[in-house]
Design an enzyme around this catalytic site. Structure first.
Site, PDB file in Angstrom:
ATOM      1  N   PRO A  16      62.165  47.007  73.855  1.00 38.11           N
ATOM      2  CA  PRO A  16      61.737  45.916  72.644  1.00 38.11           C
ATOM      3  C   PRO A  16      63.140  45.408  72.343  1.00 38.11           C
ATOM      4  O   PRO A  16      64.152  45.874  71.970  1.00 38.11           O
ATOM      5  CB  PRO A  16      61.158  47.022  71.849  1.00 38.11           C
ATOM      6  CG  PRO A  16      61.168  48.332  72.707  1.00 38.11           C
ATOM      7  CD  PRO A  16      61.974  48.122  73.711  1.00 38.11           C
ATOM      8  N   GLU A  17      62.998  44.200  71.731  1.00 33.81           N
ATOM      9  CA  GLU A  17      63.988  43.497  70.985  1.00 33.81           C
ATOM     10  C   GLU A  17      63.285  42.878  69.688  1.00 33.81           C
ATOM     11  O   GLU A  17      62.063  43.341  69.243  1.00 33.81           O
ATOM     12  CB  GLU A  17      64.456  42.244  71.812  1.00 33.81           C
ATOM     13  CG  GLU A  17      64.755  42.567  73.094  1.00 33.81           C
ATOM     14  CD  GLU A  17      65.441  41.441  73.833  1.00 33.81           C
ATOM     15  OE1 GLU A  17      66.047  40.386  73.434  1.00 33.81           O
ATOM     16  OE2 GLU A  17      65.642  41.574  75.386  1.00 33.81           O
ATOM     17  N   ARG A 122      62.019  57.616  79.058  1.00 32.88           N
ATOM     18  CA  ARG A 122      63.301  57.688  79.434  1.00 32.88           C
ATOM     19  C   ARG A 122      64.237  58.443  78.331  1.00 32.88           C
ATOM     20  O   ARG A 122      65.143  58.717  78.391  1.00 32.88           O
ATOM     21  CB  ARG A 122      64.033  56.516  79.582  1.00 32.88           C
ATOM     22  CG  ARG A 122      63.637  56.028  81.053  1.00 32.88           C
ATOM     23  CD  ARG A 122      64.346  54.795  81.653  1.00 32.88           C
ATOM     24  NE  ARG A 122      63.245  54.273  82.488  1.00 32.88           N
ATOM     25  CZ  ARG A 122      63.702  52.881  82.931  1.00 32.88           C
ATOM     26  NH1 ARG A 122      64.731  52.326  82.804  1.00 32.88           N
ATOM     27  NH2 ARG A 122      62.621  52.431  83.702  1.00 32.88           N
TER      28      ARG A 122
END
Length: 280
Positions: A16-17, A122
């Site tokens: 996500p940016e 992660r």
DNA sequence: CGGGGCTCCTGTGCGC
DNA sequence: TGCGCACAGGAGCCCC
């Protein structure tokens, strides 16, 4: 090889940016503002950076979510207690509402009886509860948002930087919200080779790059983000912007402008995609 | 100041 | 068919 990998992908990939975090913020605030946190279920405490998990739960129980704010890629939930919950999704973080708790690292039970799930396979994500989010080191060091500055300011910021332009625009301390995907896309659109040194760009190139950064980000927001990796909207649906990518993850495929094959190099350990013919 | 490399972590896709 | 391994990458950190 790349083709095959894509075909075999069953889940959605990418970090996500700014556009993805903004999409999550806009959707989530419609459904959780004013709700009370009734319980917090921790399935993996690794993502809780501060305070310790017992205090984390105690700090959240029975407080109301008053407001949501985004700064760069960081999401901030202001709470009725005066404290704030901050969430950085990093690579694989997801916020799902209503969730089912099955894949979540942390689930927040709200006063409507539904769950807000924080998923993160992660475990790079970071959850914090802080007295004053503005005092966070990450926030204090964060550069301005592309939408909060003008071209003059952008040019100034690049003036004395000998860093490669792609590395520079991904530096959150310089300008906030741009990650690997949109850095690649904006440079393609501005026809600038990613390894050019920032201080060697002409004024015209800087202006064009600044414009294309904003265009790329606002288009991506319109399409509710890019789902190449694990980003999904709050509803669990993928974003729609990936189909408009021009270079990202297109190694070996033809450039949409000139048909040249898109190349991939590694810059600062990040996959960097560009058209060797259009980007100078 | 700039750059390179390592760390955290796990799903994946490859080679054998 | 299945095992083992390299790889990916946001941001912090260390070192040269």
């Amino acid at each position: 090889m790349n083709q095959k990998r894509k075909l075999n992908k069953l889940n959605y990939y990418n970090m996500p940016e700014l556009p993805e975090v903004e999409t999550i913020k806009r959707e989530l605030e419609k459904v959780i503002i004013g709700k009370r946190v009734t319980d917090v279920i921790i399935n993996n405490a690794k993502v809780i950076r501060e305070p310790k998990k017992e205090k984390f739960v105690a700090d959240l129980k029975n407080v109301v979510i008053k407001k949501m704010i985004r700064r760069g890629k960081l999401l901030i939930f202001e709470l009725s207690s005066g404290k704030s919950l901050t969430i950085h999704l990093k690579m694989t973080g997801q916020l799902i509402y209503p969730g089912d708790g099955r894949l979540s690292r942390v689930s927040f039970e709200l006063s409507d009886g539904k769950l807000l799930d924080f998923n993160d396979n992660r475990l790079f994500g970071e959850l914090r509860i802080v007295d004053d989010w503005q005092k966070l080191k990450f926030i204090k060091e964060l550069g301005p948002e592309p939408f909060d500055i003008d071209a003059e300011k952008f040019k100034e910021m690049l003036a004395n930087k000998k860093t490669k332009i792609k590395v520079l625009i991904m530096d959150q301390k310089i300008i906030s919200g741009i990650g690997n995907l949109y850095a690649n896309e904006a440079l393609f659109r501005a026809r600038i080779y990613p390894e050019r040194l920032a201080n060697h760009l002409s004024d015209k190139e800087k202006e064009l790059l600044f414009k294309e950064i904003k265009n790329t980000l606002s288009e991506a927001i319109q399409y509710k983000g890019s789902s190449v990796d694990q980003y999904v909207q709050v509803s669990g649906k993928p974003g729609e912007y990936a189909r408009y990518h021009k270079v990202y993850d297109r190694e070996g495929e033809s450039c949409f402008r000139c048909k040249e094959k898109i190349k991939r190099i590694s810059l600062g350990g990040r996959g960097t995609y560009f058209c060797p013919s259009c980007q100078k």
